[in-house]
Scaffold this active site. Sequence first.
Site, PDB file in Angstrom:
ATOM      1  N   SER A  33       6.114  -5.313  19.584  1.00 33.10           N
ATOM      2  CA  SER A  33       7.425  -5.779  19.132  1.00 33.10           C
ATOM      3  C   SER A  33       8.490  -4.687  19.261  1.00 33.10           C
ATOM      4  O   SER A  33       9.649  -4.975  19.579  1.00 33.10           O
ATOM      5  CB  SER A  33       7.342  -6.280  17.686  1.00 33.10           C
ATOM      6  OG  SER A  33       6.814  -5.282  16.839  1.00 33.10           O
ATOM      7  N   THR A  34       8.111  -3.422  19.020  1.00 33.01           N
ATOM      8  CA  THR A  34       9.090  -2.335  19.144  1.00 33.01           C
ATOM      9  C   THR A  34       9.496  -2.186  20.618  1.00 33.01           C
ATOM     10  O   THR A  34      10.681  -2.005  20.939  1.00 33.01           O
ATOM     11  CB  THR A  34       8.507  -1.016  18.599  1.00 33.01           C
ATOM     12  OG1 THR A  34       7.846  -1.281  17.368  1.00 33.01           O
ATOM     13  CG2 THR A  34       9.598   0.017  18.364  1.00 33.01           C
ATOM     14  N   ASP A  86       6.368   3.717  24.394  1.00 32.63           N
ATOM     15  CA  ASP A  86       5.462   2.772  23.749  1.00 32.63           C
ATOM     16  C   ASP A  86       5.489   2.964  22.233  1.00 32.63           C
ATOM     17  O   ASP A  86       5.917   4.016  21.736  1.00 32.63           O
ATOM     18  CB  ASP A  86       4.030   2.950  24.282  1.00 32.63           C
ATOM     19  CG  ASP A  86       3.176   1.700  24.076  1.00 32.63           C
ATOM     20  OD1 ASP A  86       3.635   0.733  23.454  1.00 32.63           O
ATOM     21  OD2 ASP A  86       2.019   1.697  24.567  1.00 32.63           O
ATOM     22  N   GLY A  87       5.011   1.971  21.522  1.00 33.29           N
ATOM     23  CA  GLY A  87       4.901   2.035  20.068  1.00 33.29           C
ATOM     24  C   GLY A  87       3.540   2.557  19.652  1.00 33.29           C
ATOM     25  O   GLY A  87       2.769   3.042  20.487  1.00 33.29           O
ATOM     26  N   ASP A  89       0.384   2.043  16.243  1.00 29.58           N
ATOM     27  CA  ASP A  89      -0.008   1.452  14.959  1.00 29.58           C
ATOM     28  C   ASP A  89      -0.096   2.520  13.886  1.00 29.58           C
ATOM     29  O   ASP A  89       0.170   2.245  12.711  1.00 29.58           O
ATOM     30  CB  ASP A  89      -1.344   0.713  15.118  1.00 29.58           C
ATOM     31  CG  ASP A  89      -1.208  -0.420  16.105  1.00 29.58           C
ATOM     32  OD1 ASP A  89      -0.373  -1.313  15.867  1.00 29.58           O
ATOM     33  OD2 ASP A  89      -1.885  -0.400  17.155  1.00 29.58           O
ATOM     34  N   GLY A 101      -3.084  -2.536  18.534  1.00 29.91           N
ATOM     35  CA  GLY A 101      -2.920  -3.675  17.634  1.00 29.91           C
ATOM     36  C   GLY A 101      -2.580  -4.950  18.408  1.00 29.91           C
ATOM     37  O   GLY A 101      -2.974  -6.048  18.032  1.00 29.91           O
ATOM     38  N   GLU A 108      -2.371   0.423  28.433  1.00 35.75           N
ATOM     39  CA  GLU A 108      -1.478   1.431  27.839  1.00 35.75           C
ATOM     40  C   GLU A 108      -2.002   2.831  28.135  1.00 35.75           C
ATOM     41  O   GLU A 108      -1.238   3.736  28.473  1.00 35.75           O
ATOM     42  CB  GLU A 108      -1.371   1.218  26.323  1.00 35.75           C
ATOM     43  CG  GLU A 108      -0.588  -0.036  25.966  1.00 35.75           C
ATOM     44  CD  GLU A 108      -0.589  -0.375  24.479  1.00 35.75           C
ATOM     45  OE1 GLU A 108       0.246  -1.176  24.073  1.00 35.75           O
ATOM     46  OE2 GLU A 108      -1.433   0.158  23.736  1.00 35.75           O
TER      47      GLU A 108
HETATM   48  C1  5RP Z   1      -0.123  -2.786  21.500  1.00 33.74           C
HETATM   49  C2  5RP Z   1       0.186  -1.504  20.831  1.00 33.74           C
HETATM   50  C3  5RP Z   1       1.493  -1.400  20.113  1.00 33.74           C
HETATM   51  O1  5RP Z   1       2.180  -0.299  20.559  1.00 33.74           O
HETATM   52  C4  5RP Z   1       1.239  -1.273  18.643  1.00 33.74           C
HETATM   53  O2  5RP Z   1       0.383  -2.333  18.216  1.00 33.74           O
HETATM   54  C5  5RP Z   1       2.536  -1.291  17.838  1.00 33.74           C
HETATM   55  O3  5RP Z   1       3.090  -2.557  17.905  1.00 33.74           O
HETATM   56  P1  5RP Z   1       4.474  -2.941  17.231  1.00 33.74           P
HETATM   57  O4  5RP Z   1       5.547  -2.241  17.975  1.00 33.74           O
HETATM   58  O5  5RP Z   1       4.538  -4.440  17.384  1.00 33.74           O
HETATM   59  O6  5RP Z   1       4.411  -2.528  15.779  1.00 33.74           O
HETATM   60  O7  5RP Z   1      -0.548  -0.557  20.849  1.00 33.74           O
HETATM   61  O8  5RP Z   1      -1.398  -2.788  22.063  1.00 33.74           O
END
Ligand code: 5RP
Length: 227
Positions: A33-34, A86-87, A89, A101, A108
């Site tokens: 989402s981020t 990238d984001g 968890d 997540g 990734e």
């Molecule tokens: C997806 C990831 C995301 O970067 C991680 O889950 C964070 O997600 P969000 O930005 O929705 O909090 O690793 O596989």
Amino acid sequence: MNQDELKQAAAFAALEEIRTFAPGAVIGVGTGSTVNYFIDALAASGIAIRGAVSSSEASAQRLATHGILLVSLDEIGDGLLPVYIDGADEIDPGFSMIKGGGGALTREKIVAAAASRFICICDASKKVAALGRFPLPVEVIPMARVQVGREIVRLTGGVPRWREGFVTDNGNHILDVSGLIINDPCALESDLNQIAGAVTNGLFARRGADVLLVATASGVERSERPG
Ligand code: 5RP
């Protein structure tokens, strides 16, 4: 500010990193989402990039919707992307992360490995003193799911749970492992990599983040990996 607004602020701050480190370049784009906020902000910003290598089908679709050129890793001239956004968890003080997540951990990790600078964007809730409260995702070959689960229990004492009904972009399954005490993220990442049938685990410690953009109620803080 709520969590979505914080994610949006971190995503917006990443535009400056693109302006500085990757104008006109092909960039790596993560998943979640981020990152969705980042893709939307990038498209609206007018910053010229050549294209993007995506870490998931979902991000690829969003990038394409905005008319951003999708590039495969094979097409990258010198094999290196200047930045990967990238984001996470969870992220610890040494910039090791738990990711996956959203289930995109394998791609990734591949795209992150091809980048000279990993820029992690997140809200402050993702910062932790030690990794492990968020269940660690492990992507497994479907026929090996139960066997890999048993081996994870033997090796770590953690509790693997099958993410039922979820299939990764690579056609595999995910085990989410809770109850881990992660004192040495690099060692655990390597140990889990040795299990036959485990494709990837969500520890990003051997290749952690280089830059962290974390959004708090008082603004986005930028920091570089210590040491
Ligand atoms: C997806 C990831 C995301 O970067 C991680 O889950 C964070 O997600 P969000 O930005 O929705 O909090 O690793 O596989």
